[in-house]
Design an enzyme around this catalytic site. Structure first.
Site, PDB file in Angstrom:
ATOM      1  N   TYR A 235      -8.187 -42.713  24.111  1.00  0.00           N
ATOM      2  CA  TYR A 235      -8.267 -41.246  24.188  1.00  0.00           C
ATOM      3  C   TYR A 235      -9.628 -40.676  24.609  1.00  0.00           C
ATOM      4  CZ  TYR A 235      -3.611 -41.492  22.313  1.00  0.00           C
ATOM      5  OH  TYR A 235      -2.273 -41.782  22.146  1.00  0.00           O
ATOM      6  N   ASP A 264      -6.765 -50.763  24.968  1.00  0.00           N
ATOM      7  CA  ASP A 264      -5.523 -50.113  25.386  1.00  0.00           C
ATOM      8  C   ASP A 264      -5.303 -50.320  26.884  1.00  0.00           C
ATOM      9  OD1 ASP A 264      -3.421 -47.760  25.540  1.00  0.00           O
ATOM     10  OD2 ASP A 264      -3.930 -47.929  23.418  1.00  0.00           O
ATOM     11  N   ASP A 265      -4.367 -49.592  27.423  1.00  0.00           N
ATOM     12  CA  ASP A 265      -3.997 -49.598  28.848  1.00  0.00           C
ATOM     13  C   ASP A 265      -5.235 -49.531  29.750  1.00  0.00           C
ATOM     14  OD1 ASP A 265      -2.821 -49.129  31.281  1.00  0.00           O
ATOM     15  OD2 ASP A 265      -1.872 -47.244  30.704  1.00  0.00           O
ATOM     16  N   LYS A 379      -0.119 -53.757  20.339  1.00  0.00           N
ATOM     17  CA  LYS A 379       0.459 -52.404  20.452  1.00  0.00           C
ATOM     18  C   LYS A 379       1.512 -52.474  21.545  1.00  0.00           C
ATOM     19  CE  LYS A 379      -0.794 -47.561  21.553  1.00  0.00           C
ATOM     20  NZ  LYS A 379      -1.938 -46.649  21.827  1.00  0.00           N
ATOM     21  N   ASP A 381       4.146 -50.888  23.729  1.00  0.00           N
ATOM     22  CA  ASP A 381       4.355 -49.500  24.155  1.00  0.00           C
ATOM     23  C   ASP A 381       5.540 -49.383  25.125  1.00  0.00           C
ATOM     24  OD1 ASP A 381       3.860 -46.806  24.259  1.00  0.00           O
ATOM     25  OD2 ASP A 381       1.823 -46.988  25.048  1.00  0.00           O
ATOM     26  N   CYS A 423       5.352 -48.509  19.734  1.00  0.00           N
ATOM     27  CA  CYS A 423       4.931 -47.229  20.300  1.00  0.00           C
ATOM     28  C   CYS A 423       5.934 -46.872  21.386  1.00  0.00           C
ATOM     29  CB  CYS A 423       3.518 -47.360  20.866  1.00  0.00           C
ATOM     30  SG  CYS A 423       2.785 -45.802  21.408  1.00  0.00           S
ATOM     31  N   ARG A 438       4.014 -45.839  15.792  1.00  0.00           N
ATOM     32  CA  ARG A 438       3.527 -44.512  16.207  1.00  0.00           C
ATOM     33  C   ARG A 438       4.650 -43.532  15.928  1.00  0.00           C
ATOM     34  NH1 ARG A 438       0.180 -43.282  20.399  1.00  0.00           N
ATOM     35  NH2 ARG A 438       1.383 -41.377  20.650  1.00  0.00           N
ATOM     36  N   ASP A 442       1.320 -38.196  21.874  1.00  0.00           N
ATOM     37  CA  ASP A 442      -0.111 -38.467  22.006  1.00  0.00           C
ATOM     38  C   ASP A 442      -0.966 -37.271  21.598  1.00  0.00           C
ATOM     39  OD1 ASP A 442       0.951 -40.699  23.252  1.00  0.00           O
ATOM     40  OD2 ASP A 442      -0.452 -40.645  24.930  1.00  0.00           O
TER      41      ASP A 442
HETATM   42  C1  9PG Z   1      -1.357 -45.793  27.582  1.00  0.00           C
HETATM   43  C2  9PG Z   1      -0.874 -44.767  26.601  1.00  0.00           C
HETATM   44  C3  9PG Z   1      -1.507 -44.934  25.217  1.00  0.00           C
HETATM   45  C4  9PG Z   1      -0.849 -43.964  24.241  1.00  0.00           C
HETATM   46  C5  9PG Z   1       0.651 -44.167  24.239  1.00  0.00           C
HETATM   47  C6  9PG Z   1       1.193 -43.992  25.650  1.00  0.00           C
HETATM   48  O1  9PG Z   1       5.594 -38.909  27.812  1.00  0.00           O
HETATM   49  N1  9PG Z   1       4.668 -39.393  28.497  1.00  0.00           N
HETATM   50  O2  9PG Z   1       4.543 -39.076  29.708  1.00  0.00           O
HETATM   51  C7  9PG Z   1       3.730 -40.253  27.900  1.00  0.00           C
HETATM   52  C8  9PG Z   1       2.756 -40.888  28.671  1.00  0.00           C
HETATM   53  C9  9PG Z   1       1.842 -41.723  28.061  1.00  0.00           C
HETATM   54  C10 9PG Z   1       1.906 -41.927  26.713  1.00  0.00           C
HETATM   55  C11 9PG Z   1       2.859 -41.305  25.964  1.00  0.00           C
HETATM   56  C12 9PG Z   1       3.792 -40.471  26.553  1.00  0.00           C
HETATM   57  O3  9PG Z   1       0.941 -42.692  26.098  1.00  0.00           O
HETATM   58  O4  9PG Z   1       1.278 -43.285  23.372  1.00  0.00           O
HETATM   59  O5  9PG Z   1      -1.360 -44.161  22.936  1.00  0.00           O
HETATM   60  O6  9PG Z   1      -1.353 -46.251  24.755  1.00  0.00           O
HETATM   61  O7  9PG Z   1       0.544 -44.902  26.528  1.00  0.00           O
HETATM   62  O8  9PG Z   1      -0.757 -45.605  28.831  1.00  0.00           O
END
Ligand code: 9PG
Length: 599
Positions: A235, A264-265, A379, A381, A423, A438, A442
């Site tokens: 973040y 993370d990513d 994590k 996701d 997540c 989670r 976000d």
């Molecule tokens: C990494 C992120 C982080 C984050 C996760 C997730 O709805 N959406 O478009 C959307 C995009 C990204 C997202 C969540 C929702 O974030 O929650 O903590 O890891 O991926 O890409």
């Protein structure tokens, strides 16, 4: 409030992609009912409806859903606690006849597949809740209905008008969602029972905690991991994290109380190629993990295990491992869209087929390789991906079974000692497999966004904003340590490079603390001063107390859960936080009397 049994409905998918609806009227709810080739048996005791579905025909049948429909006899207006399908799905109260389902505004199946069990658009007058709900009438009488599990199929509650002439008379459908799973002739499946409990609207979160505890015990929820404090790279750096930035923060973390240090990513070569780093990470994964470990932290890493980018090495090698689109033209099933990830096909990502034994073996190996590289926290996701409608190798599996099979494979490979965080995760199917989940959208370095600016009409509340994470943290506080450890998402401590005021940052940190959930910092540590550290220390002190109570069966409660669209009050045994969600001003008070303990 009374629920009067009216009908059983079955929805079958025919081979041409259209629906066939069958109905049986019922007087006494217990019995065996024929709906074309489908037979439903129901047995009701005071607090539970047990049921099965069978195929009595001589050809296989693709069953999308089976529902029990009740007439609701209650004084209007009816309020419904809407529980969302997956981590990011918004949760909170809605009023029947006033609010609508977001799909009725959007009508975009790719988005609806992400945030709901059933990706099809709802009826215009309908409110729905996934897995569990609380319905309350004008007199304040409330009733909880919840499925007793979610590993076999999803469960959706739909509150809707009874017919064109009586739209204001509500019906409540309890729907076992099988997503078109193929049932062979002669086959019978036991459905998850529906549990019912009555109470007061003001005690909704206690009813919910009782339900969560029951489900958690029945499905061996993993609830014993220690209280989590850590750092996550997302973040502040988002996708621009580099090895140098990661190492700089690791070096600065010496005086911070982090046990977990999670990448993370942004490190990966491609979505799908999780063991290979890109140019911004010159080191290999095992060297990164070793450095984190040498600093005395638990190495953690992010991945989206069920997605694959068209340009990845994995897709190049095994294009046959993805599910297929069932509509015209076929092709790989697109389950997500993020152009920032690159990889061709206009930013679409494909869904790995978790009903293919080869894919499950790959997922198991992948998890084992990451743990062998030194990561003890994964994590996981975008894990809603296997739930989308499509053509899957094993057509007998429901969406919930496809999701669970993927998590089971990862748990097998990762072993019992690795912390798994779900997540973007469908919540119901993964109890007993994950240590943390989670539970909201976000956070962002901003409190709120203008709903009119939503990228998808109706779905403003899924977009990153700290207010959205706040709403779900309250709405799902009852789950903490009953089903897993709640991850409310990261605290936001920095006062530069952010639109959050220091009071908003503090309100959010206090919310995370009073909830008892995981406390993760996600700022560039070089930007944090002594004041930021003091806020973190307040949050962790509040958190440890609330977490210990949750572990003893008393998660934090929300007295106004059914009164406010965004609730304002969060109470642990020792503290009450009162928040104005409009501007995130807040007051934290010590509580005098302990609230009564629940069963
Ligand atoms: C990494 C992120 C982080 C984050 C996760 C997730 O709805 N959406 O478009 C959307 C995009 C990204 C997202 C969540 C929702 O974030 O929650 O903590 O890891 O991926 O890409």
């Amino acid at each position: 409030m009374q629920l009067v049994p009216l009908r059983i409905e079955a929805t079958l998918d025919d081979r041409r992609g259209s629906e066939r609806r069958l109905t049986a009227n019922i007087g006494d709810i217990s019995g065996t009912f024929a709906l074309g080739p489908v037979e439903v048996t129901v047995e009701r005791t005071d607090e539970r409806v047990s049921w099965t579905v069978a195929n009595r025909g001589d050809v296989a049948c693709d069953v999308r859903a089976v529902s029990l429909v009740f007439g609701v006899e209650a004084s209007a207006p009816l309020r419904m606690f809407r529980h969302g399908y997956q981590s990011w799905s918004p949760c909170g109260v809605a009023t029947f006849g006033v609010d609508t389902d977001p799909s009725a505004q959007a009508g975009v199946e790719l988005v609806q597949a992400t945030y709901h069990a059933d990706q099809r658009t709802t009826r215009a007058d309908e409110l729905r809740s996934e897995w569990v709900t609380v319905v309350a009438d004008a007199a304040g009488d409330a009733m909880l209905l919840g499925f007793d599990g979610g590993g076999e199929h999803d469960g959706t509650f739909r509150l809707r008008g009874s017919d064109q002439a009586h739209r204001d008379r509500a019906e409540l459908c309890t729907e076992a969602f099988l997503g078109g799973a193929r049932i062979e002739p002669g086959e019978q499946r036991v459905l998850h029972s529906v549990l019912m409990a009555r109470g007061d609207a003001a005690e909704a979160s206690v009813l919910l905690a009782d339900w969560a505890r029951h489900v958690g015990r029945a499905h061996r929820a993993r609830v014993t991991a220690p209280f989590q404090i850590g750092w996550c790279s997302w973040y502040h750096y988002f996708g621009n994290i580099t090895e140098a930035a990661l190492r700089a923060n690791l070096a600065l973390s010496t005086d911070w109380p982090f046990e977990l240090f999670q990448l993370d990513d942004g490190y990966q070569a491609a979505i799908g190629d999780w063991l290979l780093t890109n140019d911004t990470f010159p080191s290999k994964l095992d060297a990164l993990a070793a450095s984190i470990d040498a600093a005395g932290r638990t190495p953690g890493i992010w991945l989206a295990p069920f997605l694959v980018a068209p340009g990845s090495e994995l897709f190049d090698r095994r294009p046959d491992w993805v599910a297929a689109y069932s509509g015209e033209g076929g092709g790989p099933l697109r389950t997500w869209w993020n152009p920032a990830w690159g990889g061709g096909d206009e930013g679409f990502l494909y869904g790995l087929d978790t009903t293919n034994p080869e894919v499950l073996a790959y997922l198991e190996d992948l998890a084992r390789d990451l743990v062998d590289a030194g990561f003890q926290y994964l994590k996981l996701d975008f894990t809603f991906s296997p739930s989308a409608d499509g053509v899957w190798t094993d057509r007998a599996m429901t969406p919930a079974q496809r999701v669970r099979a993927g998590f089971e494979a990862i748990r097998r490979g990762a072993g019992d000692d690795t912390f798994l965080l779900g997540c973007g995760a469908p919540l119901a199917p993964i109890v007993g497999l994950v240590d943390g989940v989670r539970i909201g959208p976000d956070v962002a370095p901003t409190w709120s966004i203008d709903p009119a600016s939503a990228l998808v009409p109706g779905y403003a509340a899924i977009e990153p904003a700290t207010k959205h994470a706040y709403g779900n943290t309250l709405a799902r506080s009852f789950m903490h340590r009953q089903l897993w450890l709640n991850d409310p998402d990261c605290v936001m401590l920095r006062t530069v490079d952010t639109d959050l005021t220091s009071e908003q940052a503090r309100t959010w940190a206090h919310t995370v603390g009073v909830s008892g959930g995981m406390v993760l910092v996600s700022d560039d540590l070089a930007l944090l001063d002594g004041d930021a550290r003091a806020v973190l220390d307040e949050a962790t002190e509040l958190g440890r107390k609330s977490d210990a109570d949750a572990a003893a069966g008393r998660p934090a409660i929300v007295p106004d859960l059914l009164d406010e669209q965004v609730p304002r009050r969060l109470c642990s045994a020792t503290h009450e936080l009162v928040v104005d969600p409009g501007d995130a001003t807040s007051m934290l008070q010590r509580r005098q009397a302990r609230r009564p303990t629940s069963r």
